[in-house]
Write a protein that holds these residues in place. Structure first.
Motif, PDB file in Angstrom:
ATOM      1  N   HIS A   1      32.814  33.888 129.589  1.00 57.40           N
ATOM      2  CA  HIS A   1      31.389  34.567 129.714  1.00 57.40           C
ATOM      3  C   HIS A   1      31.113  35.100 128.367  1.00 57.40           C
ATOM      4  O   HIS A   1      31.838  35.409 127.301  1.00 57.40           O
TER       5      HIS A   1
ATOM      6  N   ALA B   1      29.812  25.487 135.190  1.00 61.14           N
ATOM      7  CA  ALA B   1      30.420  26.562 135.964  1.00 61.14           C
ATOM      8  C   ALA B   1      30.086  26.145 137.387  1.00 61.14           C
ATOM      9  O   ALA B   1      29.545  25.385 137.893  1.00 61.14           O
ATOM     10  N   GLU B   2      31.202  27.058 138.129  1.00 61.19           N
ATOM     11  CA  GLU B   2      31.122  26.585 139.583  1.00 61.19           C
ATOM     12  C   GLU B   2      29.783  27.358 140.096  1.00 61.19           C
ATOM     13  O   GLU B   2      29.273  28.092 139.582  1.00 61.19           O
TER      14      GLU B   2
ATOM     15  N   LEU C   1      29.000  30.901 140.434  1.00 61.14           N
ATOM     16  CA  LEU C   1      28.641  31.633 139.174  1.00 61.14           C
ATOM     17  C   LEU C   1      27.405  31.303 138.606  1.00 61.14           C
ATOM     18  O   LEU C   1      27.031  31.566 137.529  1.00 61.14           O
ATOM     19  N   LYS C   2      26.566  30.685 139.328  1.00 56.71           N
ATOM     20  CA  LYS C   2      25.232  30.389 138.800  1.00 56.71           C
ATOM     21  C   LYS C   2      24.132  30.816 139.979  1.00 56.71           C
ATOM     22  O   LYS C   2      24.595  30.432 141.230  1.00 56.71           O
TER      23      LYS C   2
ATOM     24  N   ARG D   1      27.245  33.211 135.253  1.00 60.50           N
ATOM     25  CA  ARG D   1      27.121  32.526 134.030  1.00 60.50           C
ATOM     26  C   ARG D   1      25.646  32.481 133.722  1.00 60.50           C
ATOM     27  O   ARG D   1      25.107  32.293 132.600  1.00 60.50           O
TER      28      ARG D   1
END
Length: 337
Positions: free
Chosen positions: A51, A98-99, A102-103, A131
């Motif tokens: 991060h 990113a998964e 996480l977006k 992210r």
């Protein structure tokens, strides 16, 4: 609208679910489009790993030192309607390593709706672990939203969240022609500082090399097509506008659930600006979901008055005309088939 659904739906809309940088077709005559792909690809690659605040496991016996990225923590795609900004923004979302959890990807209206559903502090907590936050059609139409979003993005940047946004207006120009920009200059400039502006020139790809928008059909043709098409809706346009006035714009997406086509009779110029802005939101949701629109009445390029098209919201209205025209082309098969 349940808050958990609002969060879960913060992904690129169906129209852009397969958007990638290599499926974006730059106009050879507009080098800024190819440059945008290059810059955004590099930006996405830089969002991998830890991060942005240097998050790893906490070291109990070492003094915590938060690292804040230098310079802008985001990119701002500026350009006219139809140059592929949303395609590029969705491509950035997909390319970021990113998964999906996480977006986040949503329109400016959807972001403010999320704050309304969760509350400001809970929204900050929910998005701070992300992210990347992508904001499509970043337009400040209300002074309260200016302060709200400025404060929210500031806190997210401090938490290390990367930002990306699209708009038809450069960050330093937000608010011009809509409200007293001088009264909110501090908030507007604060937003601008979070982004590196990336200009994308070009003509509307929806009209590039395509014929004129199809002429409206007759009421009888629209009605017959509606009954012959499974999952189609059929509405009288004035009645639809009345209904939209009684539904919060955050629910317009839900109105389109499971729709295969929208059939409208008696389309006429919208009577006032409030009605026009609601129609813009509906047009965006239909376009995102690739729902064709078959209509009788006036052509879509006559929906908004000259005063509206020359006013502060003109870019929204031109975008709506562009998108509805594209959906009208998609609907031709409903009659011709």
């Amino acid at each position: 609208m349940p808050a958990d659904r609002l969060v879960a739906e913060m992904v690129p809309p169906p129209r852009f679910s397969t958007a990638r940088f290599d499926t974006y077709i730059p106009d050879p005559g507009q080098p800024s489009q190819s440059e945008a792909v290059r810059v955004l690809s590099t930006f996405a690659a830089g969002l991998g790993g830890a991060h942005a605040t240097g998050s790893g496991k906490r070291r109990w016996f070492a003094r915590a030192k938060q690292t804040v990225p230098a310079g802008p923590r985001g990119v701002y795609l500026d350009g006219g309607y139809g140059v592929g900004k949303t395609h590029l923004l969705a491509s950035l979302w997909h390319a970021t390593p990113a998964e999906p959890a996480l977006k986040a990807f949503g329109t400016f209206v959807e972001l403010t709706n999320l704050v309304g559903a969760l509350g400001f502090q809970q929204t900050v907590r929910t998005l701070s672990g992300h992210r990347l936050l992508c904001i499509d059609e970043f337009e400040l139409d209300d002074p309260g939203d200016t302060v709200l979003v400025s404060t929210l993005l500031g806190k997210l940047v401090d938490a290390g969240v990367a930002l990306a946004a699209t708009s038809n207006t450069l960050p330093g120009k937000l608010g011009e022609g809509r409200f007293a920009a001088a009264d909110f200059l501090r908030e507007i400039q604060g937003l601008s500082a979070h982004f590196k502006a990336l200009r994308i020139d070009g003509e509307d790809y929806r009209h590039r090399g395509l014929p004129e928008a199809p002429a409206p059909y007759s009421d009888e043709q629209v009605t017959q097509a509606a009954y012959a098409t499974e999952g189609a809706s059929l509405d009288d346009f004035p009645h639809l506008l009345d209904h939209l006035a009684r539904v919060h714009p955050s629910r317009y997406g839900a109105l389109t659930d499971d729709l295969r086509a929208v059939c409208l009779t008696d389309v006429a110029p919208v009577p006032d600006q409030s009605t026009a802005l609601r129609l813009v939101v509906l047009a965006d949701r239909l376009y995102d979901r690739e729902v064709p629109v078959l209509a009788s009445g006036v052509p879509f390029d006559r929906l908004f008055s000259e005063e509206m098209l020359n006013g502060g919201y003109r870019k929204k209205y031109f975008r709506a005309i562009s998108r509805l025209t594209a959906l009208a082309r998609d609907a031709k098969g409903l009659v011709e088939g």
